[in-house]
Design a protein around this motif. Structure first.
Motif, PDB file in Angstrom:
ATOM      1  N   MET A 280       0.816  -1.217   0.000  1.00 41.76           N
ATOM      2  CA  MET A 280       0.000   0.000   0.000  1.00 41.76           C
ATOM      3  C   MET A 280       0.849   1.265   0.000  1.00 41.76           C
ATOM      4  O   MET A 280       0.345   2.364  -0.221  1.00 41.76           O
ATOM      5  CB  MET A 280      -0.908  -0.012   1.223  1.00 41.76           C
ATOM      6  CG  MET A 280      -1.917  -1.158   1.183  1.00 41.76           C
ATOM      7  SD  MET A 280      -2.750  -1.436   2.767  1.00 41.76           S
ATOM      8  CE  MET A 280      -1.586  -2.491   3.604  1.00 41.76           C
ATOM      9  N   ALA A 281       2.142   1.124   0.302  1.00 44.39           N
ATOM     10  CA  ALA A 281       3.009   2.300   0.382  1.00 44.39           C
ATOM     11  C   ALA A 281       4.424   1.935  -0.023  1.00 44.39           C
ATOM     12  O   ALA A 281       4.830   0.771   0.052  1.00 44.39           O
ATOM     13  CB  ALA A 281       3.003   2.868   1.800  1.00 44.39           C
TER      14      ALA A 281
ATOM     15  N   GLY B 251       8.679   3.804  -0.276  1.00 43.88           N
ATOM     16  CA  GLY B 251       9.536   4.910   0.151  1.00 43.88           C
ATOM     17  C   GLY B 251      10.456   5.362  -0.962  1.00 43.88           C
ATOM     18  O   GLY B 251      10.988   4.544  -1.701  1.00 43.88           O
TER      19      GLY B 251
ATOM     20  N   MET C 208       6.960   6.902  12.798  1.00 43.43           N
ATOM     21  CA  MET C 208       7.065   7.628  11.532  1.00 43.43           C
ATOM     22  C   MET C 208       6.287   8.933  11.666  1.00 43.43           C
ATOM     23  O   MET C 208       5.168   8.937  12.152  1.00 43.43           O
ATOM     24  CB  MET C 208       6.515   6.767  10.391  1.00 43.43           C
ATOM     25  CG  MET C 208       6.876   7.252   9.023  1.00 43.43           C
ATOM     26  SD  MET C 208       6.840   5.972   7.731  1.00 43.43           S
ATOM     27  CE  MET C 208       5.356   5.065   8.062  1.00 43.43           C
TER      28      MET C 208
ATOM     29  N   MET D 145       1.905   6.894  -1.061  1.00 49.69           N
ATOM     30  CA  MET D 145       0.823   6.130  -0.419  1.00 49.69           C
ATOM     31  C   MET D 145      -0.335   5.873  -1.370  1.00 49.69           C
ATOM     32  O   MET D 145      -0.616   6.682  -2.251  1.00 49.69           O
ATOM     33  CB  MET D 145       0.335   6.892   0.814  1.00 49.69           C
ATOM     34  CG  MET D 145       1.367   6.901   1.933  1.00 49.69           C
ATOM     35  SD  MET D 145       0.791   7.751   3.416  1.00 49.69           S
ATOM     36  CE  MET D 145       1.331   9.413   3.043  1.00 49.69           C
TER      37      MET D 145
ATOM     38  N   TYR E  79       4.445  -3.620  10.456  1.00 43.87           N
ATOM     39  CA  TYR E  79       3.265  -3.477   9.590  1.00 43.87           C
ATOM     40  C   TYR E  79       3.719  -3.169   8.179  1.00 43.87           C
ATOM     41  O   TYR E  79       4.752  -2.539   7.970  1.00 43.87           O
ATOM     42  CB  TYR E  79       2.292  -2.437  10.137  1.00 43.87           C
ATOM     43  CG  TYR E  79       2.725  -0.988  10.085  1.00 43.87           C
ATOM     44  CD1 TYR E  79       3.841  -0.544  10.789  1.00 43.87           C
ATOM     45  CD2 TYR E  79       1.991  -0.043   9.365  1.00 43.87           C
ATOM     46  CE1 TYR E  79       4.207   0.799  10.767  1.00 43.87           C
ATOM     47  CE2 TYR E  79       2.348   1.295   9.347  1.00 43.87           C
ATOM     48  CZ  TYR E  79       3.460   1.709  10.040  1.00 43.87           C
ATOM     49  OH  TYR E  79       3.823   3.024  10.021  1.00 43.87           O
ATOM     50  N   THR E  80       2.969  -3.645   7.201  1.00 43.30           N
ATOM     51  CA  THR E  80       3.470  -3.580   5.825  1.00 43.30           C
ATOM     52  C   THR E  80       3.334  -2.193   5.207  1.00 43.30           C
ATOM     53  O   THR E  80       3.960  -1.926   4.199  1.00 43.30           O
ATOM     54  CB  THR E  80       2.758  -4.596   4.901  1.00 43.30           C
ATOM     55  OG1 THR E  80       1.446  -4.102   4.588  1.00 43.30           O
ATOM     56  CG2 THR E  80       2.636  -5.962   5.551  1.00 43.30           C
ATOM     57  N   PHE E  81       2.540  -1.317   5.797  1.00 44.20           N
ATOM     58  CA  PHE E  81       2.407   0.045   5.272  1.00 44.20           C
ATOM     59  C   PHE E  81       3.682   0.852   5.525  1.00 44.20           C
ATOM     60  O   PHE E  81       3.866   1.934   4.989  1.00 44.20           O
ATOM     61  CB  PHE E  81       1.207   0.731   5.942  1.00 44.20           C
ATOM     62  CG  PHE E  81       0.748   1.998   5.250  1.00 44.20           C
ATOM     63  CD1 PHE E  81       0.090   1.936   4.043  1.00 44.20           C
ATOM     64  CD2 PHE E  81       0.969   3.232   5.826  1.00 44.20           C
ATOM     65  CE1 PHE E  81      -0.343   3.097   3.406  1.00 44.20           C
ATOM     66  CE2 PHE E  81       0.537   4.407   5.192  1.00 44.20           C
ATOM     67  CZ  PHE E  81      -0.118   4.329   3.981  1.00 44.20           C
ATOM     68  N   CYS E  82       4.540   0.306   6.360  1.00 42.77           N
ATOM     69  CA  CYS E  82       5.804   0.922   6.771  1.00 42.77           C
ATOM     70  C   CYS E  82       6.826   0.716   5.642  1.00 42.77           C
ATOM     71  O   CYS E  82       7.171  -0.414   5.338  1.00 42.77           O
ATOM     72  CB  CYS E  82       6.180   0.207   8.062  1.00 42.77           C
ATOM     73  SG  CYS E  82       7.810   0.304   8.730  1.00 42.77           S
ATOM     74  N   PRO E  83       7.257   1.772   4.949  1.00 40.36           N
ATOM     75  CA  PRO E  83       8.084   1.580   3.763  1.00 40.36           C
ATOM     76  C   PRO E  83       9.580   1.535   4.030  1.00 40.36           C
ATOM     77  O   PRO E  83      10.368   1.286   3.135  1.00 40.36           O
ATOM     78  CB  PRO E  83       7.752   2.821   2.931  1.00 40.36           C
ATOM     79  CG  PRO E  83       7.534   3.882   3.952  1.00 40.36           C
ATOM     80  CD  PRO E  83       6.973   3.200   5.189  1.00 40.36           C
ATOM     81  N   ASP E  84       9.986   1.803   5.256  1.00 39.44           N
ATOM     82  CA  ASP E  84      11.419   2.013   5.492  1.00 39.44           C
ATOM     83  C   ASP E  84      11.954   1.134   6.621  1.00 39.44           C
ATOM     84  O   ASP E  84      12.745   0.235   6.390  1.00 39.44           O
ATOM     85  CB  ASP E  84      11.655   3.501   5.791  1.00 39.44           C
ATOM     86  CG  ASP E  84      13.125   3.857   5.834  1.00 39.44           C
ATOM     87  OD1 ASP E  84      13.924   3.090   5.289  1.00 39.44           O
ATOM     88  OD2 ASP E  84      13.475   4.898   6.408  1.00 39.44           O
TER      89      ASP E  84
ATOM     90  N   ARG F 182      -5.406  -3.336   7.970  1.00 37.72           N
ATOM     91  CA  ARG F 182      -4.974  -3.282   6.577  1.00 37.72           C
ATOM     92  C   ARG F 182      -4.214  -4.540   6.149  1.00 37.72           C
ATOM     93  O   ARG F 182      -4.213  -4.884   4.955  1.00 37.72           O
ATOM     94  CB  ARG F 182      -4.083  -2.044   6.346  1.00 37.72           C
ATOM     95  CG  ARG F 182      -4.851  -0.733   6.377  1.00 37.72           C
ATOM     96  CD  ARG F 182      -3.945   0.456   6.143  1.00 37.72           C
ATOM     97  NE  ARG F 182      -2.918   0.590   7.190  1.00 37.72           N
ATOM     98  CZ  ARG F 182      -2.211   1.682   7.411  1.00 37.72           C
ATOM     99  NH1 ARG F 182      -2.398   2.751   6.649  1.00 37.72           N
ATOM    100  NH2 ARG F 182      -1.314   1.729   8.367  1.00 37.72           N
ATOM    101  N   ASP F 183      -3.534  -5.179   7.090  1.00 38.11           N
ATOM    102  CA  ASP F 183      -2.708  -6.326   6.726  1.00 38.11           C
ATOM    103  C   ASP F 183      -3.521  -7.613   6.722  1.00 38.11           C
ATOM    104  O   ASP F 183      -3.604  -8.340   7.707  1.00 38.11           O
ATOM    105  CB  ASP F 183      -1.509  -6.427   7.684  1.00 38.11           C
ATOM    106  CG  ASP F 183      -0.442  -5.397   7.353  1.00 38.11           C
ATOM    107  OD1 ASP F 183      -0.475  -4.843   6.235  1.00 38.11           O
ATOM    108  OD2 ASP F 183       0.415  -5.150   8.208  1.00 38.11           O
TER     109      ASP F 183
ATOM    110  N   PHE G  31      -4.637   6.164   5.422  1.00 40.67           N
ATOM    111  CA  PHE G  31      -3.173   6.244   5.360  1.00 40.67           C
ATOM    112  C   PHE G  31      -2.556   6.484   6.730  1.00 40.67           C
ATOM    113  O   PHE G  31      -1.554   7.168   6.851  1.00 40.67           O
ATOM    114  CB  PHE G  31      -2.752   7.353   4.388  1.00 40.67           C
ATOM    115  CG  PHE G  31      -3.240   7.146   2.978  1.00 40.67           C
ATOM    116  CD1 PHE G  31      -3.056   5.928   2.341  1.00 40.67           C
ATOM    117  CD2 PHE G  31      -3.875   8.173   2.284  1.00 40.67           C
ATOM    118  CE1 PHE G  31      -3.496   5.731   1.042  1.00 40.67           C
ATOM    119  CE2 PHE G  31      -4.313   7.989   0.979  1.00 40.67           C
ATOM    120  CZ  PHE G  31      -4.131   6.758   0.351  1.00 40.67           C
TER     121      PHE G  31
ATOM    122  N   LEU H 165      -0.506   5.918  10.226  1.00 38.29           N
ATOM    123  CA  LEU H 165       0.787   5.324  10.559  1.00 38.29           C
ATOM    124  C   LEU H 165       0.662   4.599  11.896  1.00 38.29           C
ATOM    125  O   LEU H 165      -0.242   4.879  12.679  1.00 38.29           O
ATOM    126  CB  LEU H 165       1.860   6.415  10.644  1.00 38.29           C
ATOM    127  CG  LEU H 165       1.954   7.328   9.411  1.00 38.29           C
ATOM    128  CD1 LEU H 165       2.962   8.446   9.637  1.00 38.29           C
ATOM    129  CD2 LEU H 165       2.305   6.528   8.158  1.00 38.29           C
TER     130      LEU H 165
END
Ligand SMILES: [Cu+2]
Lengths: 152, 201
Positions: A39-40, A42, A81, A107, B72-77, B111-112, B158, B160
């Protein structure tokens, strides 16, 4: 995080008679590939202000439902974050958005994952320099410094 | 502190607030070269949902020395970096003939979905197990492992999630062995895990 940009300093010395101005250059713009249902994603890059006046990155525009500037803070092993309204880019300096620090957060990827070899066209919006186009290359996640190849 | 705990669907776990104090006051040097905790009640039974949508328990999941991470998978970093580190540690150990498991437990059950955690973990390691569950199941598992998570209020799509980043080394019979902070390199995770696995063998 902030690296002094020597060439920028040299320019500063030579350009004493010129009017103060912002000049932005970007390097190493990349995003890591994501899973198909991610879903997102970086985005990371280095932004150099070669001008003689400070500038500020205030937005990133790209074709996603939401794009924001983020950083991650750590406290007692908890990651948090955080949305940044702006990132200062001082004159003569390079500010790097790097893994584990700041990132551009794309996003709402649903159905359009970030795929290796493709690119993301975006626009960086600066207070002084205005719009600066940038292309993020989508690459495999690297674990530089670990010296271990990860094959499947 | 703008974040506020919101409704029952996106629940917050507050137990983790004391984890750091607990870790630093109870930490002791271990022969395997990592700090560990004497008699810490970390881990234990959990019931979660697998990548294929089946209900699974800790007995199904932790069948060998296993690195357990909550994210969590929405975490991009941060989550991908930590998860990749654990996957690389597993690969290093596999090359040495030490078979370990890796588990990613979502703290974002809204979401996951099973499919999403399945795709996420496949991206890092073929054999990594991704787990999610109902908000209640995830909260219970997080509490058992004394991890902290909290969804930040204000954005239904969206949002966090603040969350703990330590990885736990668990064994099937004896449970918790030690934990790794996120700044521990894969090589060191592998070395310490191999030491614990060797002692358990
Ligand atoms: Cu972000």
């Amino acid at each position: 995080m902030k690296t002094l940009y020597m060439a920028g300093l040299a320019l500063l010395g030579l350009a004493t008679t010129a009017a103060a101005e912002s000049a932005i250059s970007v390097a190493d713009a990349r995003a890591f590939e994501t899973a198909p249902t991610a879903m997102a994603g970086g985005g990371f890059l280095a932004i150099t202000n070669t001008g003689t006046s400070d500038d500020t990155l205030v937005a990133v525009l790209a074709d996603f439902p939401r794009v924001e500037l983020h950083t991650t803070e750590f406290e007692n092993d908890v990651a948090r974050m955080i949305h940044l309204d702006a990132i200062p880019i001082p004159a003569g300096e390079t500010v790097a958005l790097e893994p584990g620090g700041m990132h551009v957060m794309f996003m709402g990827l649903q159905g359009n994952p970030l795929t290796e070899g493709e690119t993301i066209n975006a626009t960086l919006v600066f207070e002084q320099a205005g719009d600066v186009p940038v292309t993020f290359e989508i690459v495999k996640r690297d674990m530089a410094g670990h010296g271990h190849s990860h094959n499947h | 502190m703008k974040a506020v705990i919101i409704g029952s669907s996106i629940m917050a776990v507050a137990v983790g607030l004391g984890v750091y104090t607990w870790q630093t006051t109870n930490a002791a040097a271990d022969p395997c070269g990592n700090t560990t905790v004497a008699g810490a009640a970390i881990g234990g039974p959990f019931e979660l949902v697998s990548e294929t949508g089946e209900t699974v328990t800790d007995r199904n999941v932790i069948t060998k020395p296993t690195l357990v991470y909550f994210g969590y998978t929405f975490c991009p970093d941060v989550c991908p970096i930590d998860t990749m580190r654990n996957a690389i540690a597993a690969d290093i150990l596999a090359e040495q003939g030490v078979d370990i498991g890796t588990v990613f437990i979502s703290v974002d059950p809204e979401r996951d979905t099973p499919e999403v955690v399945g795709h996420f973990t496949d991206n890092f390691h073929d054999e990594m197990i991704g787990l999610t569950g109902s908000p209640e199941q995830v909260r219970a598992a997080s509490q058992a492992y004394k991890t902290y998570y909290r969804a930040v209020e204000g954005d239904p799509e969206f949002y966090l999630v603040d969350h703990s980043t330590q990885t736990y080394l668990m064994f099937p019979e004896t449970g918790f062995a030690t934990f790794f902070r996120r700044d521990t390199p894969a090589e060191q995770v592998a070395e310490i895990t191999a030491c614990f696995a060797g002692r358990a063998a």
